[in-house]
Design a protein around this motif. Structure first.
Motif, PDB file in Angstrom:
ATOM      1  N   TYR A   4       4.714  -5.846  -5.645  1.00  0.00           N
ATOM      2  CA  TYR A   4       5.946  -3.993  -4.712  1.00  0.00           C
ATOM      3  C   TYR A   4       6.343  -3.541  -5.653  1.00  0.00           C
ATOM      4  O   TYR A   4       6.335  -2.183  -5.580  1.00  0.00           O
ATOM      5  N   THR A  78       8.092  -5.502   2.561  1.00  0.00           N
ATOM      6  CA  THR A  78       8.020  -7.196   2.572  1.00  0.00           C
ATOM      7  C   THR A  78       7.926  -7.309   3.933  1.00  0.00           C
ATOM      8  O   THR A  78       7.344  -8.201   4.116  1.00  0.00           O
ATOM      9  N   HIS A  82       5.389  -8.553   6.761  1.00  0.00           N
ATOM     10  CA  HIS A  82       5.578 -10.102   7.181  1.00  0.00           C
ATOM     11  C   HIS A  82       5.678  -9.648   9.239  1.00  0.00           C
ATOM     12  O   HIS A  82       5.206 -10.653   9.324  1.00  0.00           O
TER      13      HIS A  82
END
Length: 88
Positions: A4, A78, A82
């Motif tokens: 990322y 992130t 998630h």
């Protein structure tokens, strides 16, 4: 550097750094304080993030602390990835 962070760094270098100052850009470089990204740039970056990482960034997520540097942007990505991951 994770995937990322690398993709975000590559995007910022190609879209915001028109000279060869990319050698000084790190994941901890303050993007706003260094004048690399302004408020309009954040909205372009949000569009890149939503399309590239297939996430939704709510208006309440568009805070300076989330866009301070590449590290904090990658943390936001992130977190959003998630949150959208299927359970099980």
């Amino acid at each position: 550097m994770n995937e990322y962070q690398q993709r975000i760094l590559d995007y910022i270098e190609s879209e915001y750094l028109l000279d060869d100052s990319s050698e000084s850009l790190t994941i901890e470089t303050s993007l706003i304080d260094q004048g690399i990204i302004d408020s309009m740039g954040i909205f372009r970056l949000v569009e890149f993030l939503t399309e590239t990482f297939e996430i939704e960034i709510a208006p309440s997520d568009i805070l300076l602390r989330n866009f301070k540097n590449i590290h904090t942007i990658a943390e936001l990505v992130t977190q959003k990835r998630h949150a959208n991951a299927p359970i099980g």
